[in-house]
Design an enzyme around this catalytic site. Structure first.
Site, PDB file in Angstrom:
ATOM      1  N   HIS A   1      -7.180  -4.200   1.044  1.00 27.07           N
ATOM      2  CA  HIS A   1      -6.380  -3.702   2.170  1.00 27.07           C
ATOM      3  C   HIS A   1      -7.316  -3.055   3.192  1.00 27.07           C
ATOM      4  O   HIS A   1      -8.316  -2.434   2.819  1.00 27.07           O
ATOM      5  CB  HIS A   1      -5.345  -2.697   1.657  1.00 27.07           C
ATOM      6  CG  HIS A   1      -4.324  -2.348   2.689  1.00 27.07           C
ATOM      7  ND1 HIS A   1      -4.575  -1.460   3.704  1.00 27.07           N
ATOM      8  CD2 HIS A   1      -3.064  -2.812   2.894  1.00 27.07           C
ATOM      9  CE1 HIS A   1      -3.507  -1.383   4.485  1.00 27.07           C
ATOM     10  NE2 HIS A   1      -2.573  -2.186   4.004  1.00 27.07           N
TER      11      HIS A   1
ATOM     12  N   GLU B   1      -3.182  -9.415   7.660  1.00 23.76           N
ATOM     13  CA  GLU B   1      -2.792  -8.163   8.313  1.00 23.76           C
ATOM     14  C   GLU B   1      -3.795  -7.831   9.406  1.00 23.76           C
ATOM     15  O   GLU B   1      -4.846  -7.238   9.118  1.00 23.76           O
ATOM     16  CB  GLU B   1      -2.773  -7.005   7.301  1.00 23.76           C
ATOM     17  CG  GLU B   1      -1.727  -7.102   6.232  1.00 23.76           C
ATOM     18  CD  GLU B   1      -1.337  -5.721   5.685  1.00 23.76           C
ATOM     19  OE1 GLU B   1      -0.135  -5.492   5.529  1.00 23.76           O
ATOM     20  OE2 GLU B   1      -2.212  -4.874   5.452  1.00 23.76           O
TER      21      GLU B   1
ATOM     22  N   GLY C   1       0.499  -0.108  11.092  1.00 26.69           N
ATOM     23  CA  GLY C   1       0.880   1.247  11.499  1.00 26.69           C
ATOM     24  C   GLY C   1       1.069   1.373  12.999  1.00 26.69           C
ATOM     25  O   GLY C   1       1.002   2.473  13.547  1.00 26.69           O
TER      26      GLY C   1
HETATM   27  P1  13P Z   1       3.085  -1.024   8.408  1.00 19.56           P
HETATM   28  O1  13P Z   1       4.191  -1.977   8.001  1.00 19.56           O
HETATM   29  O2  13P Z   1       3.475   0.411   8.240  1.00 19.56           O
HETATM   30  O3  13P Z   1       2.510  -1.350   9.733  1.00 19.56           O
HETATM   31  O4  13P Z   1       1.898  -1.230   7.324  1.00 19.56           O
HETATM   32  C1  13P Z   1       1.478  -2.519   7.075  1.00 19.56           C
HETATM   33  C2  13P Z   1       0.604  -2.503   5.873  1.00 19.56           C
HETATM   34  O5  13P Z   1      -0.508  -2.014   5.932  1.00 19.56           O
HETATM   35  C3  13P Z   1       1.120  -3.097   4.649  1.00 19.56           C
HETATM   36  O6  13P Z   1       0.113  -3.260   3.703  1.00 19.56           O
END
Ligand code: 13P
Length: 255
Positions: free
Chosen positions: A99, A169, A175
């Protein structure tokens, strides 16, 4: 005959909630909704201290369990570490690896690949996160992504590649206020499939699920899956809100 579950929705709880009681409330509410859905595999990734609690609550498998991390060590004296075998023996069947929040703490592609291989050896499906920090229009980010994917998958053979899941991602969308645009998600997903094809061949590459993560909520989830053409979602904030998360699960199940 059981309908094949086609989409994954993984809730990454990150470092929340602050008490086991709250964790239990969230899990019970979502489990109730998830257990009647035929086309979605729902996965909880709670903080590791809650894994046994959530595992007991979901003992019938209505919701699958994921860790947020795993040790790079197979065994031995390593204070504070939890290895892949322990996860397997505790009912965990998925594990988030690489991550961006862990990469920001120094986790390298080489470490990610070692973790991925240990998880596969133990029958746990790694949810491998990849994503660029900046999205340019000259395609520099594609080269970054290609390297990140190839290096994070080092040592993975064609034989066990069918167990991996890629979570795209883009770091700038994690975030944030808004997710990446659906057309851009689709374009990048196609690129990821091409990189996977280079490594594993087309047939295997096209069977590997690709999830999207970054500012997904109950209002945008269905469009992201449909127009972004992804196999599911990795959800942060909205995964701690049972009303929003349940609504998202139902929407995805209706596709
Ligand atoms: P958000 O959905 O809060 O943007 O976070 C995404 C995330 O990092 C999921 O692993």
């Amino acid at each position: 005959m059981a309908v094949k579950k086609t989409k994954f929705v993984v809730g990454n709880w990150k470092m929340s909630p602050v008490s086991p009681l709250e964790a239990k409330k969230i899990a019970i509410s979502i489990k109730k909704c998830a257990s009647v859905l035929s086309k979605v595999t729902t996965v909880f990734a709670p903080p590791s201290i809650y894994l046994p609690l959530i595992s007991r609550l979901c003992a019938k498998g209505e919701v699958k369990l994921s860790s947020q991390n795993v040790s790079i060590f197979k065994d031995g004296a390593h204070t504070g570490e939890v290895n892949a075998e322990m996860l397997k023996n505790s009912g965990v069947s998925f594990c988030i690896v690489g991550h961006s929040e862990r990469r920001a703490l120094g986790e390298t592609d080489a470490q990610v690949s070692e973790k991925v291989n240990l998880l596969l050896e133990n029958g746990i499906r790694p949810v491998i996160c990849v994503g660029e920090g900046e999205h340019d229009h000259q395609g520099v980010y594609l080269e970054f992504l290609q390297n990140e994917i190839k290096n994070s998958l080092k040592g993975v053979t064609k034989k066990n590649a069918s167990d991996i899941i890629i979570a795209y991602e883009p770091i700038w969308a994690v975030g944030a206020k808004e997710p990446m645009q659906n057309s851009d998600i689709h374009e990048t997903t196609l690129f990821i499939k091409k990189v996977l094809t280079d490594i594993f061949g087309q047939e295997m590459a096209f069977s590997i699920p690709i999830l999207y993560g970054g500012s997904v909520n109950m209002r945008n989830a269905k469009d992201i899956v449909m127009m972004g053409q992804v196999d599911g979602l990795l959800v942060g904030r909205e995964s701690l809100n049972p009303i929003g998360f349940n609504s998202m699960l139902k929407e995805i199940n209706s596709i």
